[in-house]
Design a protein around this motif. Structure first.
Motif, PDB file in Angstrom:
ATOM      1  N   GLY A 105       0.806  -1.211   0.000  1.00  0.00           N
ATOM      2  CA  GLY A 105       0.000   0.000   0.000  1.00  0.00           C
ATOM      3  C   GLY A 105       0.841   1.264   0.000  1.00  0.00           C
ATOM      4  N   ASP A 106       0.158   2.385   0.144  1.00  0.00           N
ATOM      5  CA  ASP A 106       0.804   3.695   0.096  1.00  0.00           C
ATOM      6  C   ASP A 106       1.742   3.956   1.264  1.00  0.00           C
ATOM      7  OD1 ASP A 106      -0.494   4.252  -2.255  1.00  0.00           O
ATOM      8  OD2 ASP A 106      -2.186   5.240  -1.265  1.00  0.00           O
ATOM      9  N   GLU A 107       1.584   3.200   2.358  1.00  0.00           N
ATOM     10  CA  GLU A 107       2.436   3.425   3.528  1.00  0.00           C
ATOM     11  C   GLU A 107       3.841   2.861   3.340  1.00  0.00           C
ATOM     12  OE1 GLU A 107       0.705  -0.601   3.956  1.00  0.00           O
ATOM     13  OE2 GLU A 107      -0.145   1.316   3.426  1.00  0.00           O
ATOM     14  N   THR A 108       4.065   2.105   2.278  1.00  0.00           N
ATOM     15  CA  THR A 108       5.377   1.525   2.006  1.00  0.00           C
ATOM     16  C   THR A 108       6.358   2.624   1.627  1.00  0.00           C
ATOM     17  OG1 THR A 108       4.245  -0.404   1.123  1.00  0.00           O
ATOM     18  CG2 THR A 108       6.586  -0.243   0.693  1.00  0.00           C
ATOM     19  N   PRO A 109       7.568   2.607   2.175  1.00  0.00           N
ATOM     20  CA  PRO A 109       8.559   3.628   1.813  1.00  0.00           C
ATOM     21  C   PRO A 109       8.823   3.654   0.304  1.00  0.00           C
ATOM     22  CG  PRO A 109       9.302   2.329   3.690  1.00  0.00           C
ATOM     23  CD  PRO A 109       8.064   1.664   3.173  1.00  0.00           C
ATOM     24  N   ASN A 110       9.064   4.858  -0.232  1.00  0.00           N
ATOM     25  CA  ASN A 110       9.334   5.032  -1.662  1.00  0.00           C
ATOM     26  C   ASN A 110      10.797   4.859  -2.019  1.00  0.00           C
ATOM     27  OD1 ASN A 110       6.692   5.611  -2.425  1.00  0.00           O
ATOM     28  ND2 ASN A 110       6.910   7.739  -1.795  1.00  0.00           N
ATOM     29  N   GLU A 111      11.665   4.895  -1.033  1.00  0.00           N
ATOM     30  CA  GLU A 111      13.104   4.814  -1.272  1.00  0.00           C
ATOM     31  C   GLU A 111      13.683   3.665  -0.468  1.00  0.00           C
ATOM     32  OE1 GLU A 111      14.687   8.555  -0.148  1.00  0.00           O
ATOM     33  OE2 GLU A 111      13.739   9.632  -1.793  1.00  0.00           O
ATOM     34  N   GLY A 112      14.785   3.155  -0.951  1.00  0.00           N
ATOM     35  CA  GLY A 112      15.427   2.029  -0.293  1.00  0.00           C
ATOM     36  C   GLY A 112      16.557   2.462   0.600  1.00  0.00           C
TER      37      GLY A 112
ATOM     38  N   ASP B 234      14.544  -2.710  -3.778  1.00  0.00           N
ATOM     39  CA  ASP B 234      14.893  -1.444  -4.426  1.00  0.00           C
ATOM     40  C   ASP B 234      16.072  -1.681  -5.356  1.00  0.00           C
ATOM     41  OD1 ASP B 234      17.478  -0.110  -2.699  1.00  0.00           O
ATOM     42  OD2 ASP B 234      16.332  -1.714  -1.766  1.00  0.00           O
ATOM     43  N   GLY B 235      16.301  -0.704  -6.239  1.00  0.00           N
ATOM     44  CA  GLY B 235      17.421  -0.813  -7.163  1.00  0.00           C
ATOM     45  C   GLY B 235      17.227  -1.870  -8.235  1.00  0.00           C
ATOM     46  N   LEU B 236      15.967  -2.176  -8.566  1.00  0.00           N
ATOM     47  CA  LEU B 236      15.684  -3.205  -9.562  1.00  0.00           C
ATOM     48  C   LEU B 236      15.755  -2.626 -10.967  1.00  0.00           C
ATOM     49  CD1 LEU B 236      12.617  -4.835  -7.774  1.00  0.00           C
ATOM     50  CD2 LEU B 236      14.991  -5.587  -7.714  1.00  0.00           C
TER      51      LEU B 236
ATOM     52  N   ARG C 246       6.570  -1.768  -5.564  1.00  0.00           N
ATOM     53  CA  ARG C 246       5.381  -1.885  -4.715  1.00  0.00           C
ATOM     54  C   ARG C 246       4.485  -3.032  -5.147  1.00  0.00           C
ATOM     55  NH1 ARG C 246       3.626   2.436  -1.686  1.00  0.00           N
ATOM     56  NH2 ARG C 246       5.170   4.071  -1.525  1.00  0.00           N
ATOM     57  N   ARG C 247       4.567  -3.388  -6.433  1.00  0.00           N
ATOM     58  CA  ARG C 247       3.807  -4.512  -6.958  1.00  0.00           C
ATOM     59  C   ARG C 247       4.792  -5.461  -7.621  1.00  0.00           C
ATOM     60  NH1 ARG C 247       0.233  -5.230 -12.025  1.00  0.00           N
ATOM     61  NH2 ARG C 247      -0.878  -7.121 -11.464  1.00  0.00           N
ATOM     62  N   PHE C 248       4.762  -6.704  -7.192  1.00  0.00           N
ATOM     63  CA  PHE C 248       5.712  -7.688  -7.715  1.00  0.00           C
ATOM     64  C   PHE C 248       5.145  -9.078  -7.479  1.00  0.00           C
ATOM     65  CE2 PHE C 248       6.780  -6.585  -3.391  1.00  0.00           C
ATOM     66  CZ  PHE C 248       6.955  -7.813  -2.781  1.00  0.00           C
ATOM     67  N   ARG C 249       5.827 -10.048  -8.015  1.00  0.00           N
ATOM     68  CA  ARG C 249       5.441 -11.424  -7.720  1.00  0.00           C
ATOM     69  C   ARG C 249       6.675 -12.281  -7.545  1.00  0.00           C
ATOM     70  NH1 ARG C 249       2.661 -13.955 -13.198  1.00  0.00           N
ATOM     71  NH2 ARG C 249       4.558 -14.124 -14.422  1.00  0.00           N
ATOM     72  N   LEU C 250       6.495 -13.328  -6.757  1.00  0.00           N
ATOM     73  CA  LEU C 250       7.509 -14.347  -6.558  1.00  0.00           C
ATOM     74  C   LEU C 250       7.070 -15.551  -7.380  1.00  0.00           C
ATOM     75  CD1 LEU C 250       7.926 -14.035  -2.697  1.00  0.00           C
ATOM     76  CD2 LEU C 250       9.399 -13.070  -4.464  1.00  0.00           C
ATOM     77  N   ARG C 251       7.934 -15.985  -8.314  1.00  0.00           N
ATOM     78  CA  ARG C 251       7.569 -17.080  -9.215  1.00  0.00           C
ATOM     79  C   ARG C 251       8.508 -18.254  -9.026  1.00  0.00           C
ATOM     80  NH1 ARG C 251       9.811 -18.680 -13.652  1.00  0.00           N
ATOM     81  NH2 ARG C 251      10.947 -16.740 -13.926  1.00  0.00           N
TER      82      ARG C 251
ATOM     83  N   ALA D 238      10.892  -4.371   5.529  1.00  0.00           N
ATOM     84  CA  ALA D 238      11.671  -3.631   6.515  1.00  0.00           C
ATOM     85  C   ALA D 238      12.634  -2.713   5.786  1.00  0.00           C
ATOM     86  CB  ALA D 238      12.448  -4.590   7.417  1.00  0.00           C
ATOM     87  N   ARG D 239      12.826  -1.542   6.339  1.00  0.00           N
ATOM     88  CA  ARG D 239      13.821  -0.617   5.805  1.00  0.00           C
ATOM     89  C   ARG D 239      15.201  -1.116   6.173  1.00  0.00           C
ATOM     90  NH1 ARG D 239      13.533   5.042   4.920  1.00  0.00           N
ATOM     91  NH2 ARG D 239      11.599   5.381   3.851  1.00  0.00           N
ATOM     92  N   GLY D 240      16.118  -0.963   5.228  1.00  0.00           N
ATOM     93  CA  GLY D 240      17.496  -1.349   5.487  1.00  0.00           C
ATOM     94  C   GLY D 240      18.267  -0.230   6.146  1.00  0.00           C
TER      95      GLY D 240
END
Length: 117
Positions: A6-13, A77-79, A87-92, A105-107
């Motif tokens: 959601g929007d509460e996720t940090p925008n920067e790594g 981040d850094g992808l 913010r949107r991804f999948r594990l395959r 978690a923030r690093g």
């Protein structure tokens, strides 16, 4: 598995996905593989939307939570081809992975880290 923060996720790594899960013993899947024409097991890949209704792999060979109650850390981040944090991804994978818990978690800034024996 698709995930959207959601929007509460940090925008920067740095930002890490904390994924706790497990796989069952491999002896039954190895037996099934030896009897048929199945694709071999693949490790996890991190994919993001490609902007054209499909997905593209940005990190692969991520391994898997081997055994019971294992925790994996996956950098979000850094992808390649993304700005900021995914913010949107999948594990395959084609493995049967049972996820018990997912969080982020923030690093820390590693500038102050040092190794000491």
């Amino acid at each position: 598995m698709e995930i959207e923060f959601g929007d509460e996720t940090p925008n920067e790594g740095p930002l890490w996905l904390i994924a706790r899960g497990w796989v069952s013993r491999t002896d039954t899947s190895n037996d099934a593989l030896s009897r048929g024409h199945h694709e071999p097991p693949r490790t996890l890949a991190l994919e993001v939307p490609d902007g054209h209704g499909s997905w593209k792999t940005v990190r692969d060979q991520l391994g898997f939570p081997a055994g019971k109650n294992k925790t994996m850390l996956i950098r979000l981040d850094g992808l390649e081809g993304t700005t900021g944090v995914a913010r949107r991804f999948r594990l395959r994978t084609n493995r049967e992975i049972y996820w018990d818990w997912l969080a982020y978690a923030r690093g820390r800034d590693d500038a102050g880290a040092r190794q000491q024996r």
